[in-house]
Design an enzyme around this catalytic site. Structure first.
Site, PDB file in Angstrom:
ATOM      1  N   ARG A 264       0.825  -1.221   0.000  1.00 27.12           N
ATOM      2  CA  ARG A 264       0.000   0.000   0.000  1.00 27.12           C
ATOM      3  C   ARG A 264       0.857   1.268   0.000  1.00 27.12           C
ATOM      4  O   ARG A 264       0.685   2.149  -0.830  1.00 27.12           O
ATOM      5  CB  ARG A 264      -0.901  -0.002   1.247  1.00 27.12           C
ATOM      6  CG  ARG A 264      -2.065  -0.958   1.160  1.00 27.12           C
ATOM      7  CD  ARG A 264      -2.846  -0.946   2.448  1.00 27.12           C
ATOM      8  NE  ARG A 264      -2.094  -1.579   3.505  1.00 27.12           N
ATOM      9  CZ  ARG A 264      -2.334  -2.787   3.980  1.00 27.12           C
ATOM     10  NH1 ARG A 264      -3.351  -3.478   3.528  1.00 27.12           N
ATOM     11  NH2 ARG A 264      -1.593  -3.317   4.920  1.00 27.12           N
TER      12      ARG A 264
ATOM     13  N   ALA B 218       9.246   2.798   7.956  1.00 24.20           N
ATOM     14  CA  ALA B 218       8.525   1.533   8.175  1.00 24.20           C
ATOM     15  C   ALA B 218       8.751   1.019   9.608  1.00 24.20           C
ATOM     16  O   ALA B 218       7.926   1.264  10.498  1.00 24.20           O
ATOM     17  CB  ALA B 218       8.935   0.511   7.135  1.00 24.20           C
TER      18      ALA B 218
ATOM     19  N   GLU C 267      12.485   2.463  20.527  1.00 28.62           N
ATOM     20  CA  GLU C 267      11.691   3.700  20.570  1.00 28.62           C
ATOM     21  C   GLU C 267      11.107   3.899  21.964  1.00 28.62           C
ATOM     22  O   GLU C 267      10.530   2.958  22.502  1.00 28.62           O
ATOM     23  CB  GLU C 267      10.566   3.640  19.536  1.00 28.62           C
ATOM     24  CG  GLU C 267      11.102   3.636  18.112  1.00 28.62           C
ATOM     25  CD  GLU C 267       9.994   3.671  17.055  1.00 28.62           C
ATOM     26  OE1 GLU C 267       8.813   3.764  17.408  1.00 28.62           O
ATOM     27  OE2 GLU C 267      10.337   3.599  15.865  1.00 28.62           O
TER      28      GLU C 267
ATOM     29  N   HIS D 228       8.451   8.773  15.061  1.00 26.29           N
ATOM     30  CA  HIS D 228       7.388   7.862  14.601  1.00 26.29           C
ATOM     31  C   HIS D 228       6.087   8.637  14.305  1.00 26.29           C
ATOM     32  O   HIS D 228       5.052   8.390  14.947  1.00 26.29           O
ATOM     33  CB  HIS D 228       7.148   6.756  15.636  1.00 26.29           C
ATOM     34  CG  HIS D 228       6.588   5.497  15.008  1.00 26.29           C
ATOM     35  ND1 HIS D 228       6.960   4.232  15.399  1.00 26.29           N
ATOM     36  CD2 HIS D 228       5.686   5.319  14.011  1.00 26.29           C
ATOM     37  CE1 HIS D 228       6.303   3.339  14.676  1.00 26.29           C
ATOM     38  NE2 HIS D 228       5.528   3.980  13.829  1.00 26.29           N
ATOM     39  N   GLN D 229       6.190   9.523  13.320  1.00 24.23           N
ATOM     40  CA  GLN D 229       5.076  10.424  13.001  1.00 24.23           C
ATOM     41  C   GLN D 229       4.353  10.041  11.708  1.00 24.23           C
ATOM     42  O   GLN D 229       3.493  10.784  11.245  1.00 24.23           O
ATOM     43  CB  GLN D 229       5.618  11.859  12.832  1.00 24.23           C
ATOM     44  CG  GLN D 229       6.197  12.446  14.087  1.00 24.23           C
ATOM     45  CD  GLN D 229       5.111  12.749  15.096  1.00 24.23           C
ATOM     46  OE1 GLN D 229       4.318  13.658  14.911  1.00 24.23           O
ATOM     47  NE2 GLN D 229       5.047  11.957  16.142  1.00 24.23           N
ATOM     48  N   GLY D 230       4.713   8.888  11.125  1.00 24.07           N
ATOM     49  CA  GLY D 230       4.176   8.527   9.803  1.00 24.07           C
ATOM     50  C   GLY D 230       2.670   8.649   9.686  1.00 24.07           C
ATOM     51  O   GLY D 230       2.156   9.176   8.704  1.00 24.07           O
ATOM     52  N   ALA D 231       1.950   8.150  10.679  1.00 27.71           N
ATOM     53  CA  ALA D 231       0.484   8.139  10.593  1.00 27.71           C
ATOM     54  C   ALA D 231      -0.130   9.311  11.336  1.00 27.71           C
ATOM     55  O   ALA D 231      -1.342   9.388  11.493  1.00 27.71           O
ATOM     56  CB  ALA D 231      -0.041   6.831  11.167  1.00 27.71           C
TER      57      ALA D 231
HETATM   58  P1  NAD Z   1       1.606  -3.728   3.004  1.00 27.59           P
HETATM   59  O1  NAD Z   1       1.349  -5.021   3.682  1.00 27.59           O
HETATM   60  O2  NAD Z   1       0.535  -3.149   2.143  1.00 27.59           O
HETATM   61  O3  NAD Z   1       2.938  -3.823   2.129  1.00 27.59           O
HETATM   62  C1  NAD Z   1       4.092  -4.460   2.548  1.00 27.59           C
HETATM   63  C2  NAD Z   1       4.779  -5.016   1.321  1.00 27.59           C
HETATM   64  O4  NAD Z   1       5.994  -5.628   1.767  1.00 27.59           O
HETATM   65  C3  NAD Z   1       3.958  -6.096   0.606  1.00 27.59           C
HETATM   66  O5  NAD Z   1       3.814  -5.773  -0.762  1.00 27.59           O
HETATM   67  C4  NAD Z   1       4.776  -7.365   0.796  1.00 27.59           C
HETATM   68  O6  NAD Z   1       4.731  -8.215  -0.334  1.00 27.59           O
HETATM   69  C5  NAD Z   1       6.172  -6.805   1.005  1.00 27.59           C
HETATM   70  N1  NAD Z   1       7.041  -7.745   1.719  1.00 27.59           N
HETATM   71  C6  NAD Z   1       6.739  -8.546   2.758  1.00 27.59           C
HETATM   72  N2  NAD Z   1       7.820  -9.266   3.119  1.00 27.59           N
HETATM   73  C7  NAD Z   1       8.824  -8.896   2.282  1.00 27.59           C
HETATM   74  C8  NAD Z   1      10.171  -9.286   2.153  1.00 27.59           C
HETATM   75  N3  NAD Z   1      10.698 -10.242   2.954  1.00 27.59           N
HETATM   76  N4  NAD Z   1      10.917  -8.699   1.203  1.00 27.59           N
HETATM   77  C9  NAD Z   1      10.385  -7.748   0.385  1.00 27.59           C
HETATM   78  N5  NAD Z   1       9.097  -7.360   0.444  1.00 27.59           N
HETATM   79  C10 NAD Z   1       8.331  -7.924   1.396  1.00 27.59           C
HETATM   80  O7  NAD Z   1       2.009  -2.709   4.162  1.00 27.59           O
HETATM   81  P2  NAD Z   1       1.946  -1.120   4.109  1.00 27.59           P
HETATM   82  O8  NAD Z   1       0.594  -0.660   4.560  1.00 27.59           O
HETATM   83  O9  NAD Z   1       2.484  -0.644   2.820  1.00 27.59           O
HETATM   84  O10 NAD Z   1       2.947  -0.771   5.300  1.00 27.59           O
HETATM   85  C11 NAD Z   1       4.333  -1.081   5.197  1.00 27.59           C
HETATM   86  C12 NAD Z   1       4.973  -0.916   6.552  1.00 27.59           C
HETATM   87  O11 NAD Z   1       4.958   0.460   6.927  1.00 27.59           O
HETATM   88  C13 NAD Z   1       4.200  -1.594   7.696  1.00 27.59           C
HETATM   89  O12 NAD Z   1       4.558  -2.937   7.818  1.00 27.59           O
HETATM   90  C14 NAD Z   1       4.595  -0.802   8.898  1.00 27.59           C
HETATM   91  O13 NAD Z   1       5.711  -1.404   9.490  1.00 27.59           O
HETATM   92  C15 NAD Z   1       5.003   0.542   8.331  1.00 27.59           C
HETATM   93  N6  NAD Z   1       4.134   1.660   8.779  1.00 27.59           N
HETATM   94  C16 NAD Z   1       4.737   2.693   9.440  1.00 27.59           C
HETATM   95  C17 NAD Z   1       3.980   3.761   9.874  1.00 27.59           C
HETATM   96  C18 NAD Z   1       4.635   4.924  10.585  1.00 27.59           C
HETATM   97  O14 NAD Z   1       3.993   5.559  11.411  1.00 27.59           O
HETATM   98  N7  NAD Z   1       5.878   5.250  10.277  1.00 27.59           N
HETATM   99  C19 NAD Z   1       2.585   3.773   9.655  1.00 27.59           C
HETATM  100  C20 NAD Z   1       2.015   2.712   8.948  1.00 27.59           C
HETATM  101  C21 NAD Z   1       2.799   1.654   8.525  1.00 27.59           C
END
Ligand code: NAD
Length: 303
Positions: free
Chosen positions: A149, A229, A259, A277-280
């Site tokens: 996503r 991430a 964190e 950690h302000q992403g969301a």
């Molecule tokens: P998502 O599940 O839609 O996408 C993750 C992608 O990673 C998928 O396409 C999957 O195929 C791929 N993936 C999984 N394992 C893998 C591997 N070993 N090698 C390569 N690719 C791999 O998730 P998303 O909604 O895009 O979110 C991604 C990450 O962002 C979350 O897991 C979370 O940790 C992080 N996040 C951080 C914040 C923040 O506040 N900074 C907020 C939301 C999400």
């Protein structure tokens, strides 16, 4: 009327949606004992990351049909205990994708142009027009690790800046990448060819330190690495050594292995910028995280 318990702050629009279908009680900052007392006769509970729903707490709930987590991660819920009791767990993983993608782009521009460092210098009363020479995003290669996503939202936006995009994600259909004009490759190759590298994979045993000493050693001298991430995806010691010795250009980090970070040497470096950690953390993401789960709760309570 079903009882709906809200134990972490959620957006007021979400509360309004829930008030249409049940008696809403908002009680934040509860101790586990207080939570046990309140959850006993609740039909639904709405939480964010602050409330821990352990097996012990879930087992007390007599009428609970749904646990709603406004946001992404459900690591604060004992999913097995919920499943055993037939309780549905819902969340809103899409709600923050745009916010995280925008922070990522913001980090890329900030790191490329040294915006935070130049701001700090200006505020110190300096007028230093030599130290902050930047680079453009235009025509550079962006390597996206994880094309889910958030990764896809970043790709769309990076294209508008005229970037070439390469990606690593063994689980997405080749067509998806092809349709977005993203060339897929393995992670080491991606590190070699990219000017900017951004991570958007979940933290799992497979992805822990997916960027380690070896991958960093393959990067270009001008590489900029962005992590919005999870902290454990990058080996912070290896990153620190590389940034300290200017083997890569800079890093922009929203997340850390620990964190809040304690004495993290990365935060002593001038070529590191970051946020706590302000992403969301945007009005829109918080609103949609709340309203998306509130609507799911309504559906479940209405059968
Ligand atoms: P998502 O599940 O839609 O996408 C993750 C992608 O990673 C998928 O396409 C999957 O195929 C791929 N993936 C999984 N394992 C893998 C591997 N070993 N090698 C390569 N690719 C791999 O998730 P998303 O909604 O895009 O979110 C991604 C990450 O962002 C979350 O897991 C979370 O940790 C992080 N996040 C951080 C914040 C923040 O506040 N900074 C907020 C939301 C999400």
């Amino acid at each position: 009327m079903p009882k709906i318990l809200i134990t972490d702050a959620i957006h007021e629009d979400a509360v309004e949606i829930l008030k249409n279908v049940g008696d809403v009680e908002i009680a934040t900052g509860l101790t586990p004992e207080e939570l046990k007392e309140k959850i006993k006769d609740a039909d639904a509970i709405v939480i964010r990351s602050g409330t821990k729903l352990t097996k012990e707490i879930i087992d007390v709930a007599k009428k609970l049909k749904v646990i709603a987590r406004a946001g992404v991660g459900v690591d604060n819920v004992d999913l097995q205990a919920a499943t055993e009791k037939g309780i549905i767990v819902v969340n809103s993983p899409d709600a923050s994708s745009v916010s995280v993608a925008e922070l990522t782009i913001g980090f890329m521009l900030s790191a490329a142009r040294n915006i935070p460092q130049a701001t700090a210098s200006l505020k110190r009363g300096e007028w230093d027009r030599k130290s902050f020479k930047g680079v453009e995003l235009y025509s550079k290669t962006l390597g996206i690790i994880g094309l889910g996503r958030i990764g896809q939202q970043v790709a769309k936006r990076a294209k508008a800046f005229g970037m070439n995009i390469v990606g690593y994600d063994p689980y997405i259909p080749v067509e998806v990448a092809k349709n977005m004009g993203i060339k897929l490759m393995d992670v080491n190759e991606l590190c070699k060819v990219s000017d900017f590298i951004t991570l958007h994979v979940p933290l799992t045993p497979k992805t822990k330190h997916i960027i380690g000493k070896e991958q960093i050693s393959l990067m270009k001298k001008n590489a900029i690495i962005v992590n919005c991430a999870r902290g454990g995806l990058i080996d912070e010691n290896a990153l620190y050594e590389a940034l300290k010795d200017k083997k890569i250009r800079s890093a922009a980090l929203d997340v850390f292995e620990q964190e809040p970070p304690k004495n993290n040497p990365l935060l002593t470096l001038n070529n590191v910028i970051g946020t706590p950690h302000q992403g969301a953390s945007t009005v829109e993401a918080q609103k949609s995280a709340g309203t998306i789960v509130a609507e799911q709760v309504v559906k479940i309570l209405n059968g």
